[in-house]
Enzyme design. Structure first.
Site, PDB file in Angstrom:
ATOM      1  N   CYS A 106       0.843  -1.195   0.000  1.00  0.00           N
ATOM      2  CA  CYS A 106       0.000   0.000   0.000  1.00  0.00           C
ATOM      3  C   CYS A 106       0.872   1.236   0.000  1.00  0.00           C
ATOM      4  O   CYS A 106       2.093   1.160   0.052  1.00  0.00           O
ATOM      5  CB  CYS A 106      -0.952  -0.001   1.191  1.00  0.00           C
ATOM      6  SG  CYS A 106      -0.113   0.209   2.764  1.00  0.00           S
ATOM      7  N   CYS A 109       3.737   1.730   2.463  1.00  0.00           N
ATOM      8  CA  CYS A 109       4.991   1.023   2.212  1.00  0.00           C
ATOM      9  C   CYS A 109       5.939   1.929   1.437  1.00  0.00           C
ATOM     10  O   CYS A 109       7.136   1.978   1.696  1.00  0.00           O
ATOM     11  CB  CYS A 109       4.756  -0.220   1.359  1.00  0.00           C
ATOM     12  SG  CYS A 109       3.734  -1.452   2.119  1.00  0.00           S
ATOM     13  N   ASP A 512      -6.483 -25.058  -4.960  1.00  0.00           N
ATOM     14  CA  ASP A 512      -5.446 -25.799  -4.274  1.00  0.00           C
ATOM     15  C   ASP A 512      -5.610 -25.421  -2.809  1.00  0.00           C
ATOM     16  O   ASP A 512      -6.248 -24.429  -2.494  1.00  0.00           O
ATOM     17  CB  ASP A 512      -4.078 -25.356  -4.820  1.00  0.00           C
ATOM     18  CG  ASP A 512      -2.949 -25.941  -4.017  1.00  0.00           C
ATOM     19  OD1 ASP A 512      -3.008 -27.145  -3.748  1.00  0.00           O
ATOM     20  OD2 ASP A 512      -2.034 -25.196  -3.653  1.00  0.00           O
ATOM     21  N   ASP A 702      -0.837 -22.058  -6.309  1.00  0.00           N
ATOM     22  CA  ASP A 702       0.345 -21.242  -6.040  1.00  0.00           C
ATOM     23  C   ASP A 702       1.650 -22.004  -6.176  1.00  0.00           C
ATOM     24  O   ASP A 702       2.699 -21.403  -6.279  1.00  0.00           O
ATOM     25  CB  ASP A 702       0.281 -20.657  -4.638  1.00  0.00           C
ATOM     26  CG  ASP A 702       0.698 -21.674  -3.601  1.00  0.00           C
ATOM     27  OD1 ASP A 702       0.168 -22.792  -3.657  1.00  0.00           O
ATOM     28  OD2 ASP A 702       1.565 -21.369  -2.786  1.00  0.00           O
ATOM     29  N   ASP A 706       1.245 -27.168  -8.878  1.00  0.00           N
ATOM     30  CA  ASP A 706       0.023 -26.705  -9.531  1.00  0.00           C
ATOM     31  C   ASP A 706       0.251 -26.283 -10.971  1.00  0.00           C
ATOM     32  O   ASP A 706      -0.693 -26.087 -11.714  1.00  0.00           O
ATOM     33  CB  ASP A 706      -0.570 -25.507  -8.779  1.00  0.00           C
ATOM     34  CG  ASP A 706      -1.042 -25.897  -7.396  1.00  0.00           C
ATOM     35  OD1 ASP A 706      -1.544 -27.023  -7.261  1.00  0.00           O
ATOM     36  OD2 ASP A 706      -0.904 -25.084  -6.478  1.00  0.00           O
TER      37      ASP A 706
END
Lengths: 803, 61
Positions: A106, A109, A512, A702, A706
């Site tokens: 955001c 940061c 997943d 992720d 996968d």
């Protein structure tokens, strides 16, 4: 998960029981989940940057400790040979570099990074771009070094990578500046010309002196010149290119309308009678230029974000020195014949030959083949392909800066070139439309010439202007641009053109579990031993084996031991979905699921937590220990499932984890259809089964395991924090890591398709209605230009609803 | 009537040229490179100094 668990003040992950990491923030002790977060928070507090915690609007990734080894790696960036490619020298000691910041969630940061760097002595200027997360830093080489700057950023819990700004970004900035200049010109002209046009319309209604009207027209003509001869140039280029390639695209009728209307207007102006279309020309150019600019900007942002992700691909490689030492070196310094080590889950740094080890390699980025290719000693591997299973010892056969670049270019091209199918449809429709229109114009012109030669030119011109396919040409790009920028603002990145379109059709979402529905940051909660080997030894053995694994569980072992404690492992084999085996000090061990070792099970104590994963450590004869590991559910998981259910979408969970753990999560969040202990090939088979039933499947994942499933799904979504393979093979990347964004993306797909359809319908209906009246010479000039502008405006405004 | 129109139209053209030049300069100097930053930056309190101002003035004396 029980409700009493506290959340880490820094990253909001659950604080594991027994952890005690405190930092005083705003005069209150705050609890952190790990040493990493503690270190980051302490740095923030010590530098007087606690405002960060007040301003932030989303949580950062969990901090990790900066270990001396990493600092050593950073020191490589001070090497002048390496700096050559990305550092600019300005004056004797002043250097400037562009950095990609990783981990920005955001605006706070960015504030944190800018402010902290500005405080450092020797830093001259810091500017972080909010949209691209890229920083331009200039510093005094005599006072501070680049490695120190990178280290300071790491201390704050972010990661910075230098990159070569000149090449891609320079080009992009130039093009953007050019586009903006054209829009500015079109905008300024349109404003003035519109003003004069109002005077002319009013004059036409209530009477105006011929000389005044003529003056206003000449003024409009002058103000329109820059639009026709500068701002509209891209239309001519594109139209000319299409015609040369014997194609018709959307820009052919656009260019035709602009040029035709201008010539007609100039003719009328010089004659002192007839119709002028200056207002329509400028307005239409402005609309079309702006909507294309917005579409471009959204696409470029996606490309930039994708680049940022790919920049994490190897800039460094691990070189094995003659004395057996592992030394991190920049890829640029690799030479032919060097020996390098490739770890599973990482991209291979250079074209090379396998010396030792067995693994499979994903070469999808380079060849488009998504099936992993087995590699063993003697086989060749390609730079940029991704090592999936076991560590490989490689001998470099060729190097070159095209290693990572090949991958980047592929992803870029794919994102930019793959227009949504509907936009292509618009181009095709425009082609037919243009031919039809030209034929009709000739017919109508000839008819009028025969009946009333004086009005023929005027009528044909009015017809061309009224039916100008502006609305048609704006329909798809505006909708796509608006939806794309809307999604990007929420941290959803579209990497392939068809993503939105396919999302609109999805009726089955497959998840997943680890890293997707859960944080994927499992914590080792308990160790139960069965033999004379104590807990520390078992932990050491398991952690040593897990070094070879990319499975998220591996981290929970590695974080519990120091590097020095780890033992040498020979012949490590990584079996996805099962575990890792290897030889330590002459004995064969395996760590993984209970089924892996094939040994009889040992009775477990009854008080193990429910839903936790059990990882077994076995030697050749017996089970040595079981590790109890559990993972925190993402808080939005349950809400997402509920929302998807109400939207009528089927949900399935496929996980490689053990039955109990999967069952526990499934009941927790309300998924009825789930399959546990799935290996990648099982997952893909299940997926194809769904597709054969006629489902349009979105896969969310992720991990490395996968990747094939993501590639096989109709549309795939990867978590931003996932592995590179997963991101590379997906259509949508959730940079926000917020699960509810999946529903947002689905919704955006539906909405943008609806808007595109409305826009097309409107454009076609408008043209069909206007055409006969124009051909009959019944459309007065002012109505023609208002109709033209209004039809475009309706389309643009309709698309803006998506933002 | 016509004279004033001439004047006003000439003014309009001159204004457009000035405005255009201004925008070109702004684009060239990079003011449009980051469209979101300024809006966010204004919200952050940058101005509370880490060392109180009086300490600073004491040091100068």
């Amino acid at each position: 998960m029980s409700g009493i668990e506290k959340a880490c003040y820094h990253c909001a992950l659950p604080v594991p029981p027994g952890a005690h990491y405190l930092v005083e923030i705003d005069r209150e002790p705050r609890e952190m989940c790990c040493r990493g977060c503690q270190a980051v928070a302490q740095t923030i507090v010590d530098n007087g940057l606690t405002d960060y915690y007040r301003h932030r609007t989303s949580m950062p990734a969990a901090g990790h400790e900066v270990v001396p080894e990493e600092v050593q790696k950073l020191a490589l960036y001070d090497h002048p040979g390496i700096q050559k490619s990305f550092v600019r020298q300005e004056g004797d000691h002043v250097r400037e570099a562009s950095l990609i910041l990783e981990g920005i969630t955001c605006a706070a940061c960015i504030w944190l990074n800018e402010r902290h760097l500005k405080q450092l002595p020797g830093i001259l200027q810091v500017q972080v771009n909010y949209a691209t997360h890229r920083a331009r830093v200039s510093w005094d080489e005599q006072v501070i070094h680049l490695s120190k700057i990178l280290e300071e950023i790491q201390l704050l819990g972010y990661n910075a990578h230098p990159f070569n700004a000149e090449r891609q970004e320079g080009l992009r900035r130039q093009r953007r500046a050019k586009d903006l200049r054209r829009i500015a010109i079109a905008g300024l002209s349109a404003g003035q010309v519109m003003m004069l046009a109002v005077a002319l319309y009013a004059g036409a209604a209530v009477g105006i002196e011929a000389s005044t009207a003529s003056l206003l027209r000449w003024a409009s003509l002058i103000l329109t010149l820059p639009v026709v001869f500068y701002a509209a140039l891209p239309f001519y280029h594109s139209a000319w290119n299409a015609l040369r390639g014997r194609r018709l695209n959307m820009d052919v009728p656009v260019a035709l309308a602009v040029v035709g209307a201008f010539i007609g207007s100039v003719w009328s102006t010089s004659r002192g009678s007839g119709v002028v279309y200056y207002d329509a020309i400028t307005m239409f150019s402005l609309f079309l230029l702006s909507s294309r600019f917005l579409e471009h900007a959204a696409q470029e942002k996606s490309v930039e974000a994708a680049e940022n992700l790919l920049k994490l691909a190897p800039a460094m490689a691990i070189r094995v020195e003659q004395d057996g030492q592992h030394l991190p070196v920049p890829v640029m310094e690799l030479g032919e014949g060097d020996t390098i080590l490739s770890k599973p889950g990482e991209a291979i740094a250079a074209d090379a030959e396998v010396i030792e080890g067995m693994s499979t390699v994903d070469e999808a980025l380079l060849t488009g083949e998504s099936r992993p290719v087995p590699k063993s000693a003697g086989a060749r591997v390609i730079a940029g392909s991704i090592n999936l299973e076991g560590p490989l010892l490689l001998r470099v056969t060729s190097v070159g800066e095209n290693t990572v670049l090949a991958g980047i270019v592929r992803l870029l091209d794919r994102a930019v070139a793959e227009k949504p199918r509907l936009a292509q449809l618009a181009d095709r429709v425009a082609g037919h439309f243009t031919i039809g229109l030209l034929v009709l114009a000739v017919v109508v012109g000839a008819t009028w010439w025969w009946l009333e030669p004086g009005r023929a030119f005027e009528v044909v011109l009015a017809m061309l202007v009224v039916t100008c396919p502006c609305a048609l040409s704006l329909a798809a790009p505006t909708a796509f641009a608006a939806a794309g920028s809307h999604l990007l603002r929420h941290g959803i990145l579209l990497t392939r053109g068809h993503a939105l379109e396919t999302m609109a059709k999805v009726n089955h979402v497959v998840f997943d579990k680890t890293g997707t529905l859960t944080y994927g940051k499992p914590v080792l909660r308990r160790i139960v031993t069965f033999t004379e080997l104590g807990e520390p030894q078992c932990l050491m053995l398991a952690a040593s084996l897990e070094q070879a694994s990319e499975h998220p569980l591996a981290q929970s072992f590695l974080s519990r031991v120091t590097q020095a404690e780890l033992a040498q492992v020979q012949d490590a084999r990584n079996l996805p979905g099962k575990g890792v085996s290897g030889t330590i000090a002459g004995l064969r061990y395996s760590v993984g699921s209970a089924a892996m070792s094939g040994l009889p099970l040992v009775e477990l104590p009854g008080d193990l937590p429910e839903g936790a994963t059990q990882v077994w450590l076995c030697d050749a004869q017996r089970a040595l220990a079981v590790f109890v590991i559990s993972d925190g559910l993402r808080p939005q998981a349950r809400e997402l499932v509920e929302r998807l259910k109400t939207a009528g979408v089927r949900i399935t969970m496929l996980s490689g984890d053990a039955l109990e753990a999967v069952a526990h999560v499934a009941t927790e969040i309300g998924i009825e259809s789930w399959h546990a202990a799935q290996r990648p090939e099982n997952k893909l088979a299940k997926l194809q089964e769904f597709q054969q039933r006629g489902d349009v499947v979105a896969m969310v994942g992720d991990g490395v395991n996968d990747a094939p499933v993501l590639a096989g799904a109709d549309v795939s979504i990867a978590m931003g924090g996932g592995t590179q393979v997963a991101r590379a093979s997906s259509d949508i990347v959730l940079l926000s890591e917020n699960l509810l964004d999946i529903q947002r993306a689905l919704q955006a797909g539906h909405d943008s398709m609806a808007v595109m359809r409305q826009n097309f319908a409107w454009a076609i209906v408008y043209n069909l209605l206007a055409l006969p009246f124009a051909a009959l010479g019944m459309v007065p000039p002012w109505l023609a230009s208002i109709g033209m502008s209004a039809s475009s405006l309706v389309v643009v405004l309709n698309a803006m609803r998506l933002r | 009537m016509t004279q004033i129109l001439f004047f006003l139209l000439g003014m309009a053209v001159v204004m457009v040229i000035i405005a255009g030049a201004g925008i070109f300069w702004a684009i060239k100097s990079g003011q449009f490179d980051d469209m979101e930053g300024p809006a966010q930056r204004i919200l952050m309190d940058d101005d509370d100094p880490l060392i109180p101002r009086y300490a600073d003035s004491l040091r100068k004396k």
